[in-house]
Design a protein around this motif. Structure first.
Motif, PDB file in Angstrom:
ATOM      1  N   GLY A 162       0.779  -1.280  -0.024  1.00  0.00           N
ATOM      2  CA  GLY A 162       0.020  -0.161   0.016  1.00  0.00           C
ATOM      3  C   GLY A 162       0.894   1.295  -0.009  1.00  0.00           C
ATOM      4  O   GLY A 162       0.285   2.270  -0.138  1.00  0.00           O
ATOM      5  N   ASP A 163       2.310   1.294  -0.120  1.00  0.00           N
ATOM      6  CA  ASP A 163       2.801   2.365   0.116  1.00  0.00           C
ATOM      7  C   ASP A 163       2.942   3.019  -1.340  1.00  0.00           C
ATOM      8  O   ASP A 163       2.555   2.338  -2.328  1.00  0.00           O
ATOM      9  CB  ASP A 163       4.491   2.084   0.522  1.00  0.00           C
ATOM     10  N   HIS A 164       3.391   4.028  -1.300  1.00  0.00           N
ATOM     11  CA  HIS A 164       3.605   4.907  -2.860  1.00  0.00           C
ATOM     12  C   HIS A 164       4.703   4.215  -3.427  1.00  0.00           C
ATOM     13  O   HIS A 164       5.539   3.982  -3.244  1.00  0.00           O
ATOM     14  CB  HIS A 164       3.836   6.592  -2.497  1.00  0.00           C
ATOM     15  N   LEU A 165       4.256   4.233  -4.898  1.00  0.00           N
ATOM     16  CA  LEU A 165       4.994   3.615  -5.889  1.00  0.00           C
ATOM     17  C   LEU A 165       6.279   4.473  -6.205  1.00  0.00           C
ATOM     18  O   LEU A 165       7.350   3.939  -6.445  1.00  0.00           O
ATOM     19  CB  LEU A 165       4.319   3.084  -7.187  1.00  0.00           C
ATOM     20  N   PHE A 166       6.088   5.647  -6.446  1.00  0.00           N
ATOM     21  CA  PHE A 166       7.080   6.413  -7.002  1.00  0.00           C
ATOM     22  C   PHE A 166       7.722   7.575  -6.064  1.00  0.00           C
ATOM     23  O   PHE A 166       8.674   8.239  -6.388  1.00  0.00           O
ATOM     24  CB  PHE A 166       6.401   7.118  -8.303  1.00  0.00           C
ATOM     25  N   LEU A 167       6.992   7.981  -4.953  1.00  0.00           N
ATOM     26  CA  LEU A 167       7.437   9.031  -3.945  1.00  0.00           C
ATOM     27  C   LEU A 167       7.585   8.487  -2.588  1.00  0.00           C
ATOM     28  O   LEU A 167       6.812   7.502  -2.172  1.00  0.00           O
ATOM     29  CB  LEU A 167       6.573  10.061  -4.193  1.00  0.00           C
ATOM     30  N   VAL A 169       6.509   8.566   0.552  1.00  0.00           N
ATOM     31  CA  VAL A 169       5.304   9.510   1.201  1.00  0.00           C
ATOM     32  C   VAL A 169       4.751   8.732   2.474  1.00  0.00           C
ATOM     33  O   VAL A 169       3.870   7.912   2.508  1.00  0.00           O
ATOM     34  CB  VAL A 169       4.136  10.002   0.097  1.00  0.00           C
ATOM     35  N   PRO A 170       5.387   8.885   3.843  1.00  0.00           N
ATOM     36  CA  PRO A 170       5.133   8.279   4.782  1.00  0.00           C
ATOM     37  C   PRO A 170       3.712   8.532   5.208  1.00  0.00           C
ATOM     38  O   PRO A 170       2.886   7.733   5.815  1.00  0.00           O
ATOM     39  CB  PRO A 170       6.018   8.567   5.726  1.00  0.00           C
ATOM     40  N   ASP A 171       3.252   9.946   5.072  1.00  0.00           N
ATOM     41  CA  ASP A 171       1.854  10.286   5.496  1.00  0.00           C
ATOM     42  C   ASP A 171       0.852  10.209   4.453  1.00  0.00           C
ATOM     43  O   ASP A 171      -0.157  11.274   4.217  1.00  0.00           O
ATOM     44  CB  ASP A 171       2.094  11.710   6.176  1.00  0.00           C
ATOM     45  N   MET A 172       0.976   9.370   3.448  1.00  0.00           N
ATOM     46  CA  MET A 172       0.225   9.539   2.209  1.00  0.00           C
ATOM     47  C   MET A 172      -1.317   9.748   2.326  1.00  0.00           C
ATOM     48  O   MET A 172      -1.880  10.437   1.660  1.00  0.00           O
ATOM     49  CB  MET A 172       0.473   8.118   1.271  1.00  0.00           C
ATOM     50  N   GLY A 173      -1.941   8.884   3.268  1.00  0.00           N
ATOM     51  CA  GLY A 173      -3.285   8.756   3.498  1.00  0.00           C
ATOM     52  C   GLY A 173      -3.610  10.016   4.479  1.00  0.00           C
ATOM     53  O   GLY A 173      -4.876  10.239   4.982  1.00  0.00           O
ATOM     54  N   ASP A 174      -3.134  10.912   4.844  1.00  0.00           N
ATOM     55  CA  ASP A 174      -3.100  11.954   6.083  1.00  0.00           C
ATOM     56  C   ASP A 174      -3.538  13.312   5.332  1.00  0.00           C
ATOM     57  O   ASP A 174      -2.663  13.931   4.799  1.00  0.00           O
ATOM     58  CB  ASP A 174      -2.303  12.192   6.913  1.00  0.00           C
ATOM     59  N   PRO A 175      -4.969  13.445   5.699  1.00  0.00           N
ATOM     60  CA  PRO A 175      -5.188  14.914   4.740  1.00  0.00           C
ATOM     61  C   PRO A 175      -4.644  16.060   5.458  1.00  0.00           C
ATOM     62  O   PRO A 175      -4.641  17.197   4.917  1.00  0.00           O
ATOM     63  CB  PRO A 175      -6.781  14.830   5.041  1.00  0.00           C
ATOM     64  N   GLY A 203       3.512  16.196  -9.493  1.00  0.00           N
ATOM     65  CA  GLY A 203       2.127  15.639  -9.862  1.00  0.00           C
ATOM     66  C   GLY A 203       1.841  14.654 -10.642  1.00  0.00           C
ATOM     67  O   GLY A 203       1.076  13.749 -10.620  1.00  0.00           O
ATOM     68  N   HIS A 204       2.685  14.192 -11.300  1.00  0.00           N
ATOM     69  CA  HIS A 204       2.852  13.201 -12.229  1.00  0.00           C
ATOM     70  C   HIS A 204       3.185  11.806 -11.620  1.00  0.00           C
ATOM     71  O   HIS A 204       2.638  10.887 -11.782  1.00  0.00           O
ATOM     72  CB  HIS A 204       3.829  13.134 -13.697  1.00  0.00           C
ATOM     73  N   LEU A 205       4.190  12.065 -10.775  1.00  0.00           N
ATOM     74  CA  LEU A 205       4.335  10.716  -9.786  1.00  0.00           C
ATOM     75  C   LEU A 205       3.272  10.442  -8.995  1.00  0.00           C
ATOM     76  O   LEU A 205       3.049   9.351  -8.706  1.00  0.00           O
ATOM     77  CB  LEU A 205       5.719  11.274  -8.966  1.00  0.00           C
ATOM     78  N   ASP A 206       2.803  11.471  -8.385  1.00  0.00           N
ATOM     79  CA  ASP A 206       1.493  11.234  -7.563  1.00  0.00           C
ATOM     80  C   ASP A 206       0.244  10.692  -8.387  1.00  0.00           C
ATOM     81  O   ASP A 206      -0.347   9.657  -7.827  1.00  0.00           O
ATOM     82  CB  ASP A 206       0.996  12.801  -7.078  1.00  0.00           C
ATOM     83  N   PHE A 210      -1.485   6.716  -8.010  1.00  0.00           N
ATOM     84  CA  PHE A 210      -2.993   6.553  -8.133  1.00  0.00           C
ATOM     85  C   PHE A 210      -3.525   5.686  -9.313  1.00  0.00           C
ATOM     86  O   PHE A 210      -4.228   4.852  -9.145  1.00  0.00           O
ATOM     87  CB  PHE A 210      -3.999   7.855  -8.286  1.00  0.00           C
ATOM     88  N   GLN A 211      -2.759   5.682 -10.412  1.00  0.00           N
ATOM     89  CA  GLN A 211      -3.316   4.727 -11.339  1.00  0.00           C
ATOM     90  C   GLN A 211      -2.753   3.434 -11.264  1.00  0.00           C
ATOM     91  O   GLN A 211      -3.471   2.369 -11.654  1.00  0.00           O
ATOM     92  CB  GLN A 211      -2.558   5.375 -12.796  1.00  0.00           C
ATOM     93  N   TYR A 212      -1.432   3.248 -10.825  1.00  0.00           N
ATOM     94  CA  TYR A 212      -0.782   1.920 -10.828  1.00  0.00           C
ATOM     95  C   TYR A 212      -0.524   1.398  -9.367  1.00  0.00           C
ATOM     96  O   TYR A 212      -0.013   0.214  -9.445  1.00  0.00           O
ATOM     97  CB  TYR A 212       0.495   2.147 -11.590  1.00  0.00           C
ATOM     98  N   GLY A 213      -0.932   2.123  -8.240  1.00  0.00           N
ATOM     99  CA  GLY A 213      -0.667   1.511  -6.978  1.00  0.00           C
ATOM    100  C   GLY A 213      -1.936   0.990  -6.626  1.00  0.00           C
ATOM    101  O   GLY A 213      -2.553   0.499  -7.462  1.00  0.00           O
TER     102      GLY A 213
END
Length: 408
Positions: A162-167, A169-175, A203-206, A210-213
């Motif tokens: 579930g981690d970010h594929l390209f960055l 981002v330890p707090d990926m799900g924290d708004p 923006g593209h890495l993010d 979303f597309q491939y994670g």
């Protein structure tokens, strides 16, 4: 994507315009953020009952369904172009690849304004459509099915948990994370160059995550490409008025699939704590259930659109979407530029300050305006501006823009 033949099938253009209208509503109401937003944003746009109704309506009936319909039409148009080339004795695969490179460039410029751009994703995924053109139909449908059932998501989760594929981002799900707040503040008060800078690479890495994670939007999109390819092969839209049996089968099958999908989604998410993030296999099953529900509803919309288009009065209304759909590329890019100008700090700066009910009305007004000027434009010209540019660069020739009866 517009077809290369001159004998266009009007219902396909109308369906594309209908899909684009749904996309426009989602994007405008979401304020063209294209990423996670902080709680303060939702507090600002959802202040009354009408705002919550709009949000629920979009979440249930629009989000994920109309972009899927758009993706289906991309796959269908791919088949039409390849088939037209074959009928002329031409191998169109290389030309289509060049066409995708051009789309990638157009999409990249668009993505500088709006991080959620889909054109770059279509360009990248479209490359894999080319070999599928000659793949046996059973394999095409089989591969689409396993993608709809979540194969890509499961593989991604197995390797990333579930981690970010390209960055990193330890707090990926924290708004409330600094990363989310920084991006939101850039959109709200930054200059146009500031927005371009943050969207240009990060923006593209993010978006790729979303597309491939684990959210797997890209796998879902490609599956709809394949369904479009299949529908093109069987020539359904050439005989859609007569083939009522297939429409009925799709309607019934999609209805049953929707009930099953909702059961899977509810059962899965009832047993997990979503506040901890999507970091377990049950959540993956729940996300696949949501995809299956979106798939089912998209097929329902498609079947209902065809059924209504067979009837005289609804057809007169629905065919008004055809000019809008013929200029889908121009309209898609232009609505993002208009929307971000209204909302972002480099423009009027109303990000997070207009409630959902009013942004919904703004979206309807934007759609109505684009439908009107698309019809007027195509009265005098053969192509929309970006459609003409894309076509001319594809074939390395300058196509005449004005209609012959309007030329001196």
């Amino acid at each position: 994507m517009p077809e290369t033949n001159t004998q266009r099938i009007e219902i396909i253009d109308a369906l594309r315009g209908f899909a684009l209208a749904g996309i426009a509503i989602c994007h405008v109401v979401e304020n063209y953020i294209g990423a996670m937003a902080p709680p303060s944003f939702y507090e600002g746009v959802s202040v009354g009952v009408a705002d919550k109704v709009v949000d629920a309506f979009i979440g249930i009936f629009l989000r994920g369904k109309f972009i899927a319909l758009f993706s289906f039409l991309f796959g269908l148009s791919f088949f039409i172009q390849m088939d037209n080339g074959n009928k002329k004795g031409l191998a169109f695969g290389g030309r289509f690849l060049w066409r995708l490179i051009l789309l990638l460039l157009i999409g990249y410029v668009h993505s500088l304004f709006y991080r959620g751009d889909i054109l770059t994703i279509y360009a990248l995924l479209g490359v894999f459509l080319i070999p599928f053109y000659k793949v046996n139909t059973k394999w095409v449908l089989g591969f689409a099915l396993v993608l709809f059932l979540g194969l890509g998501r499961y593989i991604s989760f197995y390797f990333t948990n579930g981690d970010h594929l390209f960055l990193d981002v330890p707090d990926m799900g924290d708004p409330n994370s600094p990363r989310v707040l920084d991006y939101y503040n850039t959109l709200k008060s930054g200059s146009l160059i500031d927005v371009f800078k943050t969207n240009a690479v990060e923006g593209h890495l993010d978006k790729l995550n979303f597309q491939y994670g684990v959210f797997g939007r890209g796998y879902f999109t490609f599956a709809f490409f394949l369904i479009g390819l299949y529908v093109g092969r069987i020539g359904f839209f050439k005989r859609f008025r007569e083939d009522k049996k297939m429409t009925k089968k799709v309607l019934i099958g999609a209805g049953i699939s929707l009930v099953v999908a909702l059961g899977i989604t509810a059962g899965a998410f009832a047993n997990v704590n979503l506040e901890t993030g999507f970091n377990n296999w049950i959540s993956m099953i729940g996300l696949s259930g949501m995809d299956l529900a979106n798939f089912s509803m998209t097929l329902l919309y498609l079947a209902l659109f065809v059924i209504l288009y067979r009837k005289a009065k609804p057809e007169r209304f629905l065919k008004r979407f055809a000019p809008y759909g013929r200029m889908a590329l121009t309209n898609y890019v232009l609505q993002s530029i208009i929307g971000t100008f209204i909302l972002f700090g480099w423009g009027l700066g109303y990000l997070g300050e207009i409630s959902n009910a009013y942004t919904f009305l703004i979206a309807l007004a934007l759609i109505a305006f684009q439908m009107w000027y698309s019809a007027r434009w195509l009265h005098y010209f053969q192509y929309g501006p970006l459609e003409w540019l894309w076509r001319s660069l594809t074939f390395f020739r300058r196509y005449p823009m004005r209609r012959k009866n309007d030329q001196d």
